[in-house]
Design a protein around this motif. Structure first.
Motif, short mmCIF file in Angstrom:
data_model
loop_
_atom_site.label_atom_id
_atom_site.label_comp_id
_atom_site.label_asym_id
_atom_site.label_seq_id
_atom_site.Cartn_x
_atom_site.Cartn_y
_atom_site.Cartn_z
N ILE A 1 53.44 83.87 39.23
CA ILE A 1 53.86 83.34 37.93
C ILE A 1 52.83 83.69 36.86
N THR A 2 51.56 83.65 37.22
CA THR A 2 50.49 84.01 36.27
C THR A 2 50.66 85.45 35.79
N GLN A 3 50.90 86.36 36.72
CA GLN A 3 51.07 87.76 36.35
C GLN A 3 52.30 87.95 35.46
N LEU A 4 53.34 87.20 35.75
CA LEU A 4 54.54 87.28 34.93
C LEU A 4 54.28 86.71 33.53
N ARG A 5 53.51 85.62 33.47
CA ARG A 5 53.14 85.04 32.16
C ARG A 5 52.35 86.05 31.33
N ILE A 6 51.38 86.71 31.98
CA ILE A 6 50.56 87.71 31.27
C ILE A 6 51.46 88.80 30.71
N LEU A 7 52.41 89.22 31.50
CA LEU A 7 53.33 90.27 31.07
C LEU A 7 54.14 89.82 29.87
N VAL A 8 54.71 88.62 29.94
CA VAL A 8 55.57 88.13 28.85
C VAL A 8 54.74 87.86 27.59
N GLU A 9 53.60 87.19 27.74
CA GLU A 9 52.81 86.82 26.56
C GLU A 9 52.19 88.04 25.89
N SER A 10 51.93 89.09 26.66
CA SER A 10 51.36 90.29 26.06
C SER A 10 52.37 91.00 25.17
N THR A 11 53.65 90.74 25.38
CA THR A 11 54.68 91.38 24.54
C THR A 11 54.91 90.66 23.24
N LEU A 12 54.42 89.42 23.11
CA LEU A 12 54.72 88.63 21.92
C LEU A 12 54.07 89.22 20.67
N SER B 1 63.80 84.24 22.33
CA SER B 1 63.48 83.14 23.24
C SER B 1 62.28 83.43 24.13
N LEU B 2 61.54 84.50 23.86
CA LEU B 2 60.47 84.88 24.77
C LEU B 2 59.30 83.89 24.77
N GLU B 3 59.04 83.25 23.63
CA GLU B 3 57.99 82.24 23.60
C GLU B 3 58.36 81.06 24.49
N LEU B 4 59.64 80.69 24.45
CA LEU B 4 60.11 79.61 25.31
C LEU B 4 60.09 80.05 26.77
N PHE B 5 60.40 81.29 27.02
CA PHE B 5 60.32 81.87 28.37
C PHE B 5 58.89 81.69 28.90
N ALA B 6 57.92 82.08 28.12
CA ALA B 6 56.52 81.97 28.53
C ALA B 6 56.10 80.52 28.74
N GLU B 7 56.58 79.63 27.87
CA GLU B 7 56.23 78.21 27.98
C GLU B 7 56.78 77.60 29.27
N GLU B 8 58.01 77.94 29.62
CA GLU B 8 58.59 77.42 30.86
C GLU B 8 57.83 77.93 32.08
N LEU B 9 57.39 79.16 32.03
CA LEU B 9 56.57 79.69 33.13
C LEU B 9 55.26 78.90 33.25
N SER B 10 54.67 78.58 32.10
CA SER B 10 53.43 77.82 32.09
C SER B 10 53.63 76.43 32.69
N LEU B 11 54.73 75.79 32.34
CA LEU B 11 55.01 74.44 32.86
C LEU B 11 55.25 74.49 34.37
N ALA B 12 55.96 75.51 34.84
CA ALA B 12 56.18 75.65 36.28
C ALA B 12 54.85 75.84 37.01
N GLN B 13 54.00 76.65 36.42
CA GLN B 13 52.68 76.91 37.00
C GLN B 13 51.85 75.62 37.07
#
Length: 453
Positions: free
Chosen positions: A166-177, A414-426
């Protein structure tokens, strides 16, 4: 959160035994060892010593083992005194240690404080710490083996592996913002949705394993209900293999809950026999019936017993029982006293079994049906133990992953919300191993441990 001063406790269970262990832990126990025995101890070597009181009278001849920091259970200096196991003698040993450790602030340990120090000193994570208590409290061999696997880090490894993905996926999503014009193409090229789906499936597998682990740790509450004289107590005795409950032909014999713990294929079950459900003016029986309804409301599985000629009672009771069932609690209907029936003429559905608690007919099928309905998948190989806390954290993480999948499908708005949900799951998964845990919850968890552990 925890005291820095040295602590002491009896680490063995109360009562008489051949050996009793007194355990100490602190930042530097060399002065304490010198005061107790007037000599130094070699680390990790058992040494036979005499312990004397203030008037030089012998208290006990014992074995002392010294573990130096950080190579010890708590990560501090640890001294274990293996004494003779009489409670009075252990009390004398404790008193002498407390006398000599007064100046250093030696205090009696709080419940779970040794394991808490091991956790705070990174000797174990929180899931492993809880597994220590679960290993001690295991209700079956399967539960003990599952707790041992959790203590070795099997459960924690799976959690940490999922957190890393999930961390690696968060890095990927947040780097695109920071690059909104390229984010969708970038995420597609990086297979973000496929990776999210892989996380989702691993989380489902983890959730299934945790459900099995919770059953192994806690068992399941199996509540026997029905009208008077349908054979609930006979069934309890049949499953327990002994006469636990009184059985008579007189209706209403059972007036209070009778609880017995058994195992079916290594799975612990807590069977609760209850007072027969009927209208009564008897004050004692009425109180027992009230407790029957309380037991139903806390059940993991309700077994509704009927008997030949009791169809009216069945029709009257079924809607009342269904209304009182907890959410997602299954109900199994049994027709008892099969020895009195012509079996060929009996019609049943998949959740109705025909048994005879008197002769044992249908009991093996009943056991398998019970395991199926409580959610046991029949596999103990590689199982771990899990607590309700773990299961709740995994369920919440799964909810956030589900929502993140929805936001991922919505595109760049919705990518910011995507990243936030990943953070909450983590975060929820991190609470299992203690990486992200409120201090008040930490205290509550360790307060349930035994003293000396």
């Amino acid at each position: 959160m925890t005291r820095k001063l040295p602590i002491i406790a009896v680490a063995t269970a109360p009562g008489k035994a051949g050996v009793g262990v007194v355990r100490l832990s602190g930042q530097d126990l060399k002065p304490m060892i010198k005061a107790l025995f007037n000599k130094e101890l070699q680390p990790r070597q058992a040494t036979l010593l005499n312990l004397r009181d203030a008037s030089d009278q012998l208290i006990d001849q014992l074995l002392a083992i010294y573990f130096t920091s950080p190579a010890s259970f708590t990560g501090e200096d640890v001294l274990e005194l293996q004494c003779h196991g009489g409670p009075q003698l252990l009390g004398l040993v404790m008193r002498r240690c407390l006398e000599l450790g007064k100046d250093s602030g030696l205090a009696i340990a709080e419940p779970g404080e040794f394991t808490l120090r091991a956790y705070l000193n990174n000797k174990v994570d929180l899931a492993q710490a809880e597994a220590i208590a679960d290993l001690i409290d295991a209700q079956s061999e399967a539960a003990a083996l599952g707790a041992a696997r959790s203590l070795q880090g099997t459960f924690s490894h799976d959690i940490n592996e999922l957190i890393e993905e999930i961390t690696q996926l968060r890095i990927l999503v947040e780097s695109t913002l920071d690059f909104p014009e390229e984010e969708i193409e970038f995420l597609e090229n990086a297979h973000a949705r496929e990776r999210l789906l892989a996380v989702k499936h691993k989380l489902w597998t983890l959730q299934d394993g945790a459900k099995q682990g919770k059953i192994l740790r806690d068992g399941a509450n199996l509540v026997l209900v029905g009208a008077p004289n349908v054979g609930k107590s006979s069934l309890l005795n049949c499953l327990a293999g002994e006469e636990v409950a009184i059985v008579t032909p007189i209706a209403g014999t059972t007036r209070d809950r009778v609880r017995e713990s058994i195992q079916i294929e290594g799975v612990p079950l807590h069977i609760i026999d209850t007072a027969g459900l009927r209208s009564t003016t008897d004050e004692v029986e009425a109180k027992g019936i009230e407790r029957t309804w309380e037991a139903i409301r806390s059940a993991d599985l309700v077994v509704f017993l009927t008997a030949p000629g009791a169809q009216k009672e069945v029709n009257d009771l079924r809607p009342q029982i269904l209304k009182a069932l907890p959410a997602r609690c299954p109900i199994l209907e049994l027709i008892n006293k099969a020895d009195l029936l012509d079996l060929a003429k009996i019609s049943r559905n998949e959740n109705t079994l025909l048994i005879s608690a008197k002769t044992g007919y249908g009991i093996e099928d009943l056991k398998q049906k019970i395991l199926e309905l409580i959610g046991w998948n029949g596999s103990q190989e590689g199982s771990i133990v899990a607590r309700r806390r773990h299961l709740e954290c995994i369920e919440r993480a799964a909810e956030h992953i589900e929502r993140s999948e929805q936001f991922a499908a919505n595109g760049n708005n919705s990518l910011e919300l995507f990243a936030e949900e990943l953070s909450l799951a983590q975060n929820h998964l991190g609470q299992i191993t203690g990486k992200l845990l409120p201090d008040d919850l930490l205290g509550k968890i360790f307060s349930q441990f035994c003293i000396g552990k």
